[in-house]
Scaffold this motif. Structure first.
Motif, PDB file in Angstrom:
ATOM      1  N   PRO A 375       0.839  -1.205   0.000  1.00 25.05           N
ATOM      2  CA  PRO A 375       0.000   0.000   0.000  1.00 25.05           C
ATOM      3  C   PRO A 375       0.874   1.255   0.000  1.00 25.05           C
ATOM      4  N   ILE A 376       0.415   2.273  -0.713  1.00 25.31           N
ATOM      5  CA  ILE A 376       1.200   3.501  -0.870  1.00 25.31           C
ATOM      6  C   ILE A 376       1.614   4.085   0.481  1.00 25.31           C
ATOM      7  N   SER A 377       0.725   4.022   1.473  1.00 22.22           N
ATOM      8  CA  SER A 377       1.031   4.617   2.773  1.00 22.22           C
ATOM      9  C   SER A 377       2.216   3.934   3.452  1.00 22.22           C
ATOM     10  N   ARG A 378       2.452   2.656   3.123  1.00 16.71           N
ATOM     11  CA  ARG A 378       3.544   1.910   3.749  1.00 16.71           C
ATOM     12  C   ARG A 378       4.820   1.940   2.923  1.00 16.71           C
ATOM     13  N   LEU A 379       4.746   2.499   1.728  1.00 17.84           N
ATOM     14  CA  LEU A 379       5.880   2.428   0.805  1.00 17.84           C
ATOM     15  C   LEU A 379       7.167   3.034   1.359  1.00 17.84           C
ATOM     16  N   PRO A 380       7.160   4.255   1.937  1.00 22.58           N
ATOM     17  CA  PRO A 380       8.439   4.796   2.420  1.00 22.58           C
ATOM     18  C   PRO A 380       9.130   3.898   3.435  1.00 22.58           C
ATOM     19  N   ASP A 381       8.379   3.395   4.421  1.00 19.34           N
ATOM     20  CA  ASP A 381       8.996   2.542   5.447  1.00 19.34           C
ATOM     21  C   ASP A 381       9.528   1.245   4.851  1.00 19.34           C
ATOM     22  N   VAL A 382       8.751   0.612   3.968  1.00 22.34           N
ATOM     23  CA  VAL A 382       9.172  -0.675   3.404  1.00 22.34           C
ATOM     24  C   VAL A 382      10.411  -0.508   2.527  1.00 22.34           C
ATOM     25  N   VAL A 383      10.453   0.552   1.728  1.00 21.68           N
ATOM     26  CA  VAL A 383      11.623   0.781   0.875  1.00 21.68           C
ATOM     27  C   VAL A 383      12.867   1.041   1.725  1.00 21.68           C
ATOM     28  N   VAL A 384      12.736   1.863   2.763  1.00 24.35           N
ATOM     29  CA  VAL A 384      13.888   2.162   3.623  1.00 24.35           C
ATOM     30  C   VAL A 384      14.361   0.903   4.356  1.00 24.35           C
ATOM     31  N   GLU A 385      13.424   0.100   4.866  1.00 24.89           N
ATOM     32  CA  GLU A 385      13.799  -1.150   5.540  1.00 24.89           C
ATOM     33  C   GLU A 385      14.496  -2.104   4.580  1.00 24.89           C
ATOM     34  N   THR A 386      14.014  -2.157   3.342  1.00 23.32           N
ATOM     35  CA  THR A 386      14.626  -3.042   2.349  1.00 23.32           C
ATOM     36  C   THR A 386      16.027  -2.569   1.994  1.00 23.32           C
ATOM     37  N   LYS A 387      16.201  -1.269   1.890  1.00 24.99           N
ATOM     38  CA  LYS A 387      17.519  -0.713   1.603  1.00 24.99           C
ATOM     39  C   LYS A 387      18.507  -1.079   2.721  1.00 24.99           C
ATOM     40  N   ARG A 388      18.047  -0.969   3.951  1.00 22.43           N
ATOM     41  CA  ARG A 388      18.898  -1.323   5.089  1.00 22.43           C
ATOM     42  C   ARG A 388      19.238  -2.817   5.083  1.00 22.43           C
ATOM     43  N   ASP A 389      18.244  -3.644   4.742  1.00 20.06           N
ATOM     44  CA  ASP A 389      18.453  -5.093   4.682  1.00 20.06           C
ATOM     45  C   ASP A 389      19.496  -5.438   3.621  1.00 20.06           C
ATOM     46  N   LEU A 390      19.432  -4.795   2.466  1.00 18.69           N
ATOM     47  CA  LEU A 390      20.430  -5.038   1.419  1.00 18.69           C
ATOM     48  C   LEU A 390      21.837  -4.717   1.912  1.00 18.69           C
ATOM     49  N   GLN A 391      21.968  -3.580   2.569  1.00 18.05           N
ATOM     50  CA  GLN A 391      23.290  -3.180   3.062  1.00 18.05           C
ATOM     51  C   GLN A 391      23.789  -4.131   4.138  1.00 18.05           C
ATOM     52  N   ASP A 392      22.902  -4.522   5.056  1.00 19.96           N
ATOM     53  CA  ASP A 392      23.310  -5.430   6.124  1.00 19.96           C
ATOM     54  C   ASP A 392      23.674  -6.814   5.585  1.00 19.96           C
ATOM     55  N   SER A 393      23.050  -7.203   4.465  1.00 25.31           N
ATOM     56  CA  SER A 393      23.310  -8.526   3.883  1.00 25.31           C
ATOM     57  C   SER A 393      24.558  -8.541   3.015  1.00 25.31           C
ATOM     58  N   GLY A 394      25.120  -7.373   2.751  1.00 23.36           N
ATOM     59  CA  GLY A 394      26.307  -7.305   1.905  1.00 23.36           C
ATOM     60  C   GLY A 394      26.032  -7.673   0.466  1.00 23.36           C
ATOM     61  N   LEU A 395      24.816  -7.371  -0.029  1.00 26.49           N
ATOM     62  CA  LEU A 395      24.432  -7.738  -1.387  1.00 26.49           C
ATOM     63  C   LEU A 395      24.457  -6.523  -2.307  1.00 26.49           C
ATOM     64  N   THR A 396      24.760  -6.770  -3.577  1.00 25.52           N
ATOM     65  CA  THR A 396      24.619  -5.751  -4.605  1.00 25.52           C
ATOM     66  C   THR A 396      23.201  -5.861  -5.141  1.00 25.52           C
ATOM     67  N   GLY A 397      22.373  -4.877  -4.837  1.00 25.89           N
ATOM     68  CA  GLY A 397      20.964  -4.967  -5.212  1.00 25.89           C
ATOM     69  C   GLY A 397      20.363  -3.608  -5.452  1.00 25.89           C
ATOM     70  N   PRO A 398      20.700  -2.966  -6.565  1.00 25.91           N
ATOM     71  CA  PRO A 398      20.082  -1.669  -6.853  1.00 25.91           C
ATOM     72  C   PRO A 398      18.564  -1.794  -6.903  1.00 25.91           C
ATOM     73  N   MET A 399      17.900  -0.737  -6.472  1.00 27.41           N
ATOM     74  CA  MET A 399      16.442  -0.737  -6.371  1.00 27.41           C
ATOM     75  C   MET A 399      15.849   0.207  -7.406  1.00 27.41           C
TER      76      MET A 399
END
Length: 488
Positions: A375-399
């Protein structure tokens, strides 16, 4: 193959894998040739392997050994031939797999139980064009670009744009969408009728033969049942599509932001302000940098939005002013509007090359694209959490994402020969899917379920939902011959 082992697909498909699948019955290939002619049937390994995978990472590509290739490939050229071939396969209990252009991203064309691949690309008629009714009928061999080329000069177009030049019937089969969906909708509302060959060869028109009404309330919505069915219920041999008028004027701009959250929050506010955007696309700073280098455009390595507006020239000026104000309120900068087709084309070519730009970040490595929608209202939080997860996982994953719909993608670039990295990719994709579900979203907004997201589909729909899907599947395909192993 490394990713396939890590994802556990071998076990999931073990009931009839490459070592245990049934061979074709004696003289069966000759019976296929009797229907479509010798030139339209192939059992050559190179042809079978070509048709045994899409652009996903769910099986090894040729020449790697894999369960994916079908036992034979056929090229029907008329709906009657599809009916005859389907009836033949049904009588002999041979699995059937529809194939359009092979641009899917979740293993939807992989022939995991062998059988016959129906390559429908030679059925390419465009018929029943009605400029007054804004509708047209297309066969499976017609791609998005081919249809819009055919429509040139009519003042109409078909706007659903998944990026790849995919088959329109294939786009219906996967419930595709893309960059324009925020304004014009996904495939589902843009399909008015479907001509379907059922697994036993019978012919079904989902809204009735020849019908193209823009709305209907007569009986169950069979058209929507088959849109998104991923080839598991029948062959889509014709789609009647809703067309749209070309806008009088179009303008595109690109804005950069100090953070991912600011860019995504701007998207939400643009929609809340009812600015009628036609496209609003997000690139994180990794993706923006990769696209800049790959396309040769000089872009800042920052969170970026591409916005496109459609309308009259007078209306466009007002829309631009609204959009600019909201962008600046969120710290955005770099606004410069492109109105000429060449300028707009360069910007969208850059965006559509995102997959190849991502692959160029790690030459020699593989890519795996996954998508979710929230849902649009949850988009900012979910995108930011996913970005953090990518960094913590040490993965190359452009969004990158069609964020006007709450839909975004992670393009995971990894060494598939590194088991540890492959495991991190798999774990990340599962967390991403569950994060979207926890936010009230879906595990896939446009790629479909295919092979890769069956477990997440169960979590999304629940047991009763899955049982209902299985009952529908059993009613239409009691012997589980249509694209077996997918979705369910």
């Amino acid at each position: 193959m490394a990713l396939r082992r890590v994802l556990g697909l071998g076990a999931a498909l073990g009931r009839r894998g490459c070592c245990s699948k049934r061979p074709l019955p004696p003289d069966f290939v000759e019976a296929l040739r009797a229907v479509v002619g010798d030139p339209n049937v192939s059992t050559a390994m190179a042809v079978r392997e070509q048709h045994g995978h899409d652009e996903s990472m769910h099986t090894g590509a040729a020449p790697s050994p894999s369960c994916a290739p079908p036992d034979a490939v056929v090229w029907p050229q008329a709906v009657g031939q599809v009916q005859e071939l389907a009836a033949l396969c049904y009588r002999c209990r041979v699995p059937m797999v529809p194939f359009g252009t092979g641009t899917g991203l979740e293993g939807g064309v992989n022939a995991v139980q062998g059988g016959v691949c129906f390559d429908l690309s030679r059925m390419d008629a465009i018929t029943e064009l009605s400029l007054e009714d804004f509708s047209v009928a297309v066969e499976p061999g017609v791609t998005r670009k081919a249809l819009n080329g055919h429509l040139r000069g009519t003042g109409l177009w078909f706007p659903v744009d998944p990026g790849a030049d995919a088959s329109l019937c294939g786009m219906a089969a996967t419930g595709a969408s893309g960059t324009n969906a925020v304004r014009y909708g996904t495939m589902r509302p843009n399909v008015l009728n479907l001509r379907v060959v059922l697994p036993d060869g019978r012919l079904l028109h989902t809204a009735g033969p020849g019908r193209q009404a823009r709305k209907r309330a007569a009986g169950y919505d069979l058209t929507s049942l088959f849109v998104g069915s991923e080839g598991t219920l029948g062959f889509l041999t014709q789609a009647t599509l809703r067309l749209h008028p070309l806008p009088e004027a179009t303008a595109v701009t690109m804005a950069t932001f100090p953070s991912v959250r600011a860019a995504v929050a701007c998207t939400v506010q643009v929609l809340q302000a009812a600015v009628p955007v036609a496209r609003i696309e997000f690139l994180d700073e990794v993706m923006a940098g990769a696209c800049s280098r790959f396309s040769g455009l000089e872009l800042p390595e920052a969170a970026t939005l591409l916005l496109e507006l459609h309308g009259s020239r007078h209306g466009l000026a007002e829309q631009r002013q609204q959009a600019e104000e909201i962008v600046r309120l969120n710290g955005g900068s770099g606004l410069a509007w492109a109105e000429e087709p060449e300028e707009r084309g360069r910007l969208w070519a850059m965006r559509h090359s995102a997959w190849y730009a991502a692959l160029a970040l790690r030459p020699g490595c593989q890519g795996y694209s996954t998508d979710v929608c929230v849902p649009i209202s949850r988009l900012p939080d979910v995108v930011v959490e996913t970005k953090r997860d990518l960094q913590d996982s040490g993965l190359t994953g452009p969004m990158v994402g069609h964020v006007g719909d709450g839909n975004f993608h992670c393009l995971l670039i990894f060494d598939c020969q590194d088991p540890a990295e492959s495991r991190r990719v798999h774990a990340f994709t599962q967390r991403l899917g569950r994060r979207a579900l926890a936010a009230g979203g879906t595990c896939t907004g446009e790629h479909g379920v295919g092979l890769g997201k069956r477990a997440l589909l169960l979590e999304e729909l629940g047991q009763e939902g899955m049982d209902t899907l299985r009952r529908i599947k059993a009613a239409l395909d009691p012997h589980n011959l249509m694209n077996p192993g997918k979705v369910l």
